[in-house]
Motif scaffolding. Structure first.
Motif, mmCIF file in Angstrom:
data_model
loop_
_atom_site.group_PDB
_atom_site.id
_atom_site.type_symbol
_atom_site.label_atom_id
_atom_site.label_comp_id
_atom_site.label_asym_id
_atom_site.label_seq_id
_atom_site.Cartn_x
_atom_site.Cartn_y
_atom_site.Cartn_z
ATOM 1 N N SER A 14 36.516 41.086 37.058
ATOM 2 C CA SER A 14 36.202 40.773 38.449
ATOM 3 C C SER A 14 36.118 42.050 39.290
ATOM 4 C CB SER A 14 37.296 39.853 39.014
ATOM 5 O OG SER A 14 37.046 39.565 40.366
ATOM 6 N N GLY A 15 35.031 42.153 40.059
ATOM 7 C CA GLY A 15 34.874 43.312 40.924
ATOM 8 C C GLY A 15 34.094 44.454 40.307
ATOM 9 N N HIS A 16 33.840 44.380 39.006
ATOM 10 C CA HIS A 16 33.068 45.427 38.346
ATOM 11 C C HIS A 16 31.580 45.208 38.606
ATOM 12 C CE1 HIS A 16 36.127 47.063 35.169
ATOM 13 N NE2 HIS A 16 36.610 47.054 36.407
ATOM 14 N N THR A 17 30.963 46.232 39.177
ATOM 15 C CA THR A 17 29.554 46.095 39.533
ATOM 16 C C THR A 17 28.618 46.498 38.392
ATOM 17 O OG1 THR A 17 29.478 48.326 40.477
ATOM 18 C CG2 THR A 17 30.071 46.519 41.962
ATOM 19 N N SER A 64 27.834 38.963 38.492
ATOM 20 C CA SER A 64 28.963 38.712 37.605
ATOM 21 C C SER A 64 28.489 38.435 36.186
ATOM 22 C CB SER A 64 29.788 37.546 38.150
ATOM 23 O OG SER A 64 30.888 37.281 37.334
ATOM 24 N N SER A 88 32.105 46.466 31.068
ATOM 25 C CA SER A 88 31.901 46.529 32.515
ATOM 26 C C SER A 88 32.712 47.684 33.088
ATOM 27 C CB SER A 88 32.282 45.207 33.191
ATOM 28 O OG SER A 88 33.686 44.979 33.181
ATOM 29 N N SER A 89 32.286 48.154 34.255
ATOM 30 C CA SER A 89 33.018 49.226 34.927
ATOM 31 C C SER A 89 32.899 49.039 36.435
ATOM 32 C CB SER A 89 32.486 50.602 34.508
ATOM 33 O OG SER A 89 31.148 50.799 34.945
ATOM 34 N N LEU A 90 33.810 49.665 37.145
ATOM 35 C CA LEU A 90 33.847 49.541 38.598
ATOM 36 C C LEU A 90 32.539 50.019 39.228
ATOM 37 C CD1 LEU A 90 37.404 50.608 39.815
ATOM 38 C CD2 LEU A 90 36.196 48.494 40.354
ATOM 39 N N GLY A 91 32.046 51.112 38.711
ATOM 40 C CA GLY A 91 30.791 51.668 39.184
ATOM 41 C C GLY A 91 30.096 52.328 38.029
ATOM 42 N N SER A 103 32.187 55.086 36.210
ATOM 43 C CA SER A 103 33.593 54.810 35.897
ATOM 44 C C SER A 103 33.780 54.434 34.439
ATOM 45 C CB SER A 103 34.111 53.683 36.790
ATOM 46 O OG SER A 103 33.900 53.974 38.144
#
Lengths: 113, 115
Positions: free
Chosen positions: A27-30, A73, A94-97, A100
């Motif tokens: 969750s929150g990983h763009t 998502s 997945s990664s935050l940005g 990352s």
């Protein structure tokens, strides 16, 4: 869950059938990535998503492969008209940005018979 | 086309010994060199990473040595334990269109630590 979740864990399909593989990122990983791990080719980059956009699809091996991401998502990797050489473990990360650390899921093992 | 050469393919080390895995790269555009550890049935997990402006990085029993002029880097596992038995991948990061990055992986080293 706290990690990247992929489903199904295992998929056996007949040659020529279409398959869909699912990835639920953290969750929150763009940023979201698909990789393929096979005996012959090792770990290969397939595609990168930033949000719902896929600016880099350079690793997709053929036009039978496609992927989409919705709502920033969940992502789905679709393989049409599967071939035996598509048999591999498909890994999602997945990664935050974009720059990352990437966290990997446990993968989906695809077997084409 | 593999841009990262990794050796050895497999390695057996006695408990308490030092495990050494080597990688060589070609593309000088890479800016980040991670090592991943993978257990059967699991995805790769980041173990330790280094940037090319640093020659060595140590985290606990794990050390990366980086030789920029030779385009080589290696992973040293000190005091190897049976729980370290896994497949290790070196990797290199490069930037892709849209601001993301992709990892180019080595072929992997299967490490077995024996009692």
């Amino acid at each position: 869950g706290a990690g990247v979740s992929q489903s199904p864990s295992n998929k056996v399909t007949e040659k020529g059938k279409d398959v869909e593989l699912r990835c639920d990122p953290i969750s929150g990983h763009t940023a979201l990535y698909w990789y393929r791990q096979s005996l012959g080719q090792g770990l290969e980059f397939l595609i990168y998503f930033q949000g719902n956009s896929a600016p880099d699809k350079s690793g997709l091996p053929s036009d039978r492969f496609s992927a989409e991401r919705t709502g920033g998502s969940v992502s789905t990797l679709t393989i049409q008209r599967t071939q035996q050489e598509d048999s591999a473990v498909y890994l999602c990360a997945s990664s935050l940005g974009g720059g990352s650390e990437a966290f990997f899921g446990q993968g989906t093992r695809l077997t084409v018979v | 086309q593999q841009q990262v050469k990794q050796s050895p393919q497999s390695l057996i080390v006695q408990k308490g010994g030092i495990s050494i895995i080597n990688c060589a790269y070609e593309n000088t555009a890479f800016d980040y060199f991670p090592w991943y550890q993978q257990f059967p049935g699991k995805g790769p997990a980041l173990l330790i990473a280094i940037r090319p402006d640093v020659s060595e990085k140590k985290e606990g029993r794990f050390t990366i040595s980086f030789n920029k002029s030779a385009k080589q880097f290696s992973l040293h596992i000190m005091d190897s334990q049976p729980g370290d038995s896994a497949t290790y991948f070196c990797a290199e990061r490069s930037w892709v269109t849209g601001g993301g990055n992709k990892l180019t992986f080595g072929t992997g080293t299967q490490l077995k630590v024996e009692l």
